[in-house]
Design a protein around this motif. Structure first.
Motif, PDB file in Angstrom:
ATOM      1  N   LEU A 235      93.565  38.146  42.187  1.00  0.00           N
ATOM      2  CA  LEU A 235      93.430  39.313  43.075  1.00  0.00           C
ATOM      3  C   LEU A 235      92.157  40.120  42.805  1.00  0.00           C
ATOM      4  O   LEU A 235      92.199  41.346  42.716  1.00  0.00           O
ATOM      5  CB  LEU A 235      94.651  40.229  42.927  1.00  0.00           C
ATOM      6  CG  LEU A 235      96.008  39.622  43.297  1.00  0.00           C
ATOM      7  CD1 LEU A 235      97.123  40.548  42.870  1.00  0.00           C
ATOM      8  CD2 LEU A 235      96.110  39.360  44.792  1.00  0.00           C
ATOM      9  N   LYS A 237      89.777  40.837  44.648  1.00  0.00           N
ATOM     10  CA  LYS A 237      89.374  41.721  45.760  1.00  0.00           C
ATOM     11  C   LYS A 237      89.922  43.143  45.634  1.00  0.00           C
ATOM     12  O   LYS A 237      89.368  44.073  46.185  1.00  0.00           O
ATOM     13  CB  LYS A 237      89.884  41.139  47.079  1.00  0.00           C
ATOM     14  CG  LYS A 237      89.052  40.011  47.617  1.00  0.00           C
ATOM     15  CD  LYS A 237      89.672  39.507  48.893  1.00  0.00           C
ATOM     16  CE  LYS A 237      89.052  38.181  49.274  1.00  0.00           C
ATOM     17  NZ  LYS A 237      89.844  37.501  50.298  1.00  0.00           N
ATOM     18  N   LEU A 238      91.019  43.276  44.920  1.00  0.00           N
ATOM     19  CA  LEU A 238      91.623  44.608  44.823  1.00  0.00           C
ATOM     20  C   LEU A 238      90.788  45.544  43.949  1.00  0.00           C
ATOM     21  O   LEU A 238      90.947  46.761  44.009  1.00  0.00           O
ATOM     22  CB  LEU A 238      93.043  44.521  44.255  1.00  0.00           C
ATOM     23  CG  LEU A 238      94.093  43.793  45.098  1.00  0.00           C
ATOM     24  CD1 LEU A 238      95.441  43.844  44.399  1.00  0.00           C
ATOM     25  CD2 LEU A 238      94.208  44.418  46.472  1.00  0.00           C
ATOM     26  N   GLY A 239      89.946  44.986  43.124  1.00  0.00           N
ATOM     27  CA  GLY A 239      89.094  45.827  42.278  1.00  0.00           C
ATOM     28  C   GLY A 239      89.755  46.248  40.982  1.00  0.00           C
ATOM     29  O   GLY A 239      89.358  47.244  40.367  1.00  0.00           O
ATOM     30  N   THR A 240      90.770  45.503  40.534  1.00  0.00           N
ATOM     31  CA  THR A 240      91.430  45.864  39.276  1.00  0.00           C
ATOM     32  C   THR A 240      90.584  45.452  38.062  1.00  0.00           C
ATOM     33  O   THR A 240      90.787  45.957  36.977  1.00  0.00           O
ATOM     34  CB  THR A 240      92.811  45.186  39.159  1.00  0.00           C
ATOM     35  OG1 THR A 240      92.634  43.791  39.406  1.00  0.00           O
ATOM     36  CG2 THR A 240      93.797  45.749  40.143  1.00  0.00           C
TER      37      THR A 240
END
Lengths: 274, 54, 416
Positions: A235, A237-240
């Protein structure tokens, strides 16, 4: 808080060695044997129950997912995804998802190690951090921990046992870091060698699929492995900004890992490894 | 949490947040005490009035 | 009042009003205690046997309790908003309903805190949220403001208790009630400040979860758009809940307690705010679709799994949003009591549904591509322990109605 930590780091920077511990997991090597899960449970005193088949309530710090490309034989292909805590760093104006939401500061992001900690005696079980984590890394103690008679003698004395009603998660075997640091200090060193601090799952993996080390140290294996063109993070893309990297030469595996559920490639089945 | 707690981090958001909390609590305590003291004084004054009539 | 047939506790009643016989009052209190005791058992099971007795799990760390918590606090917004309109905007007619709004507020906020006491895994450590506060967490803001506002509500409730016919005979209590009334605009102002923040931060609770594209919203400074939408939706439904409770109380008492024009003012304000909310909520929904697409989460993925299909969106905004807004804006429709009550029920249900969506559905939507969709429904323990606080509230309202001067117009509307 993060900015303040940064300032504190700068202040101590001159005489304090900082790390960014992370993991690279080669999914092409992973056979899904589950040794990492067992090693993790034994190392970290993770409680289990007689019937531990309810995956929605069992405590698994390391969980191996089984995914397939959903195609019929002979094109069928499967892959296993071991999933420890991703130890997200956060990016831009976002902090680590779980750290910023914890109302009692029971979880913290260490700028010394890059490890997201969990203070069990501080946690009061509101479970907001579990809602914040998109990886389902955090688990709640729905029961009091109990062990079969005699097994309590085999518990790891370096890891505290958690009581019911609190959240727990993978700590990258932080106690091993503390032990290694103590040893280095006793020997008059400030820096840890790569092999001095390794997580239990890394050492248990018979296929050598898991590599652990300092992501910002060019001498560590993970530094090179994470730069592979086949590397990806879950994930992203979520920027975690997680610190667990995965490597797979198979396109569909990379897509399944990095994609959001909505973009799920047609036919991918999601089977949990038993 | 008070500024002398070991966890206190001297940052603007913390001062604003905790400052607002203590401002609200102090306001409420003052209002309650003000009303109680006024009521008490009223009661005493009325008693005095009552006595002076006799 | 005929003293021969008057209940034996009639000396405690407000001046010039009639109440039922004490044995009937006791009977109804006992009836309410039935489900209340079931709730107590459920609560004790949660505390004694740990939370495995519920249907919550690691995929659904938030369930009925948190959704109900957010919903109840939104419904309780009638207290601060009516106080704001009465004491700060100076709509004088609202003095006839503001007392009851305060009682409902006390009940709602006590319920919300009680539910949280059952929900958290280690209730004895509840105070950690204050002592070890992480000021960056929306939940901290919620906890601080809710507890502070609850004390404000108790201070607002205090003069009502002191105005009980017998208590008020004591000089100190009489004076205290009088001076508290005088200080009410300041207290109401503090309440408004706190309420705006906690209603908003309740919206911030799901809004900041950037790991959950379904819940995440961008926003202004540290506050996501849901922060502002929750404030607006709470003040749009709060007055409707006050109207609804007043109507239920009137039906139970078998008499009018508040004049229609007072109800109409609240309904009209509620309608206008609901329209404003719906406009902004629609804009937010459109913007949310665009933002979610950016992180690779198409709208269809949010509504791909039943029971959380598109019907949820349509029901929340259409049936439970637009319909009550149209009714509440129409003066003729408002005059018809049955239609008005239907609008209030729809409005309150809509807000409750919104809170459920923002907490439970936000967790239901799978995020990783190899995540499985898991459904959730609360079990009897969750229902019983949640409703326990509702029944407790009913008892508080029954006692308040019987012994305290809640409705200033009751005597005028029901001449003996």
């Amino acid at each position: 808080m993060k900015e303040v930590h940064h300032k504190a780091d700068e202040h101590h920077g001159a005489h304090k060695k900082t790390y960014k511990f992370g993991m690279v997991i080669d999914l092409d090597k992973c056979t899904g044997c589950g040794a990492c899960m067992v090693a993790c449970m034994a190392e970290n005193n993770v409680p289990f129950r007689k019937d531990n088949s309810d995956r929605l309530r069992s405590n698994l710090w390391m969980r191996v997912y089984k995914i397939s490309n959903g195609r019929p034989f002979p094109d069928l292909d499967i892959s296993f995804i071991p999933r420890p805590c991703q130890h997200c760093e956060g990016s831009g104006h976002h902090h680590t998802p779980c750290v910023s939401v914890c109302p009692a500061t029971a979880t913290d992001y260490s700028h010394e190690t890059g490890i997201v900690s969990q203070v069990y005696t501080r946690c009061f079980g509101c479970r907001y951090c579990m809602a914040a984590c998109p990886y389902h890394v955090r688990v709640f103690n729905w029961w009091d921990p109990t062990w079969p008679k005699g097994m309590e003698k085999y518990l790891n004395p370096d890891v505290s046992v958690r009581m019911r009603g609190v959240v727990e998660k993978c700590s990258f075997c932080y106690h091993r870091y503390q032990r290694a640091k103590n040893k280095a200090y006793a020997e008059g060193r400030r820096e840890l060698h790569e092999n001095e601090y390794q997580t239990a799952c890394t050492q248990a993996c018979p296929a050598g699929a898991i590599t652990f080390g300092d992501l910002k140290n060019p001498e560590h294996k993970v530094y090179k492995l994470k730069k592979s063109r086949y590397a990806f993070r879950l994930l992203e893309k979520l920027g975690t900004n997680p610190k667990v990297y995965y490597v797979s030469t198979r396109d569909w595996v990379r897509k399944a890992g990095d994609a959001y559920a909505g973009e799920e490639p047609k036919g991918v089945t999601h089977v949990t490894h038993a | 949490m008070f500024p002398f707690a070991f966890e206190w981090v001297p940052e603007a958001t913390r001062y604003v947040f905790m400052g607002s909390l203590y401002a609200v609590l102090i306001t409420l305590i003052i209002i309650l005490h003000y009303c109680a003291i006024r009521a008490f004084l009223d009661m005493i004054c009325k008693k005095d009035d009552h006595n002076s009539h006799h | 009042m005929n003293s021969a047939s008057a209940p034996f506790d009639s000396a405690l009643f407000p001046e010039g009003v009639k109440r039922c016989k004490f044995k009937w009052f006791l009977f109804w209190v006992a009836v309410v205690h039935g489900p209340l005791m079931v709730g107590v058992i459920a609560m004790l099971m949660c505390w004694g046997l740990a939370l495995n007795v519920t249907y919550l799990n690691n995929n659904y760390p938030f369930g009925l309790w948190i959704a109900a918590d957010l919903g109840i606090i939104a419904l309780g917004a009638g207290a601060f908003f009516t106080g704001f309109l009465r004491y700060i905007v100076n709509i004088d007619e609202l003095k006839n309903i503001v007392n009851y709004a305060v009682v409902i507020g006390v009940v709602c906020y006590a319920a919300a805190q009680g539910i949280l006491g059952v929900d958290i895994g280690q209730p004895l450590r509840g105070w950690f949220i204050f002592w070890h506060a992480n000021v960056h967490s929306m939940l901290t803001e919620v906890a601080f403001c809710i507890t502070c506002y609850f004390s404000v509500l108790c201070i607002e409730y205090l003069p009502l208790i002191l105005e009980n016919r017998q208590l008020n005979k004591l000089g100190f209590f009489h004076g205290m009630a009088h001076h508290l009334h005088g200080a009410m605009p300041t207290i109401a102002a503090v309440g408004v400040f706190l309420s705006f923040f906690h209603q908003g931060s309740l919206g911030g609770v799901p809004g900041v979860l950037y790991g959950r594209p379904f819940a995440y919203r961008e926003g202004f400074l540290v506050w996501p758009w849901t922060f502002f939408l929750f404030i607006l939706s709470a003040i749009a439904c709060g007055p409707c809940f006050t109207i609804l409770c007043t109507w239920i109380t009137e039906k139970c008492a078998g008499k009018r307690l508040v004049k229609r024009n007072v109800i109409d003012i609240l309904a009209k304000i509620s309608g206008r705010l609901l329209v404003l909310y719906l406009v902004l909520k629609t804009l937010d929904t459109v913007y949310w679709v665009v933002i979610a697409e950016k992180v690779g989460a198409p709208l269809s993925s949010f509504y791909a799994n039943q029971p959380f299909g598109y019907w949820v969106l349509i029901t929340e905004l259409g049936i439970l949003g637009v319909i009550p807004a149209i009714i509440l804006l129409n003066a003729k429709a408002r005059q018809n009591e049955n239609i008005l009550i239907i609008a209030c029920i729809l409005n309150c249900s809509g807000i409750f549904m919104n809170r459920w969506i923002m907490t439970v559905q936000a967790l239901a939507v799978p995020v990783m591509s190899f995540d499985k969709f898991i459904s959730y429904r609360p079990n009897w323990i969750e229902y019983a322990s949640t409703l326990m606080f509702v029944w407790l509230g009913v008892v508080v309202i029954m006692l308040s109605y019987r012994y305290l001067p809640i409705f200033p117009q009751e005597k005028e509307l029901n001449p003996s």
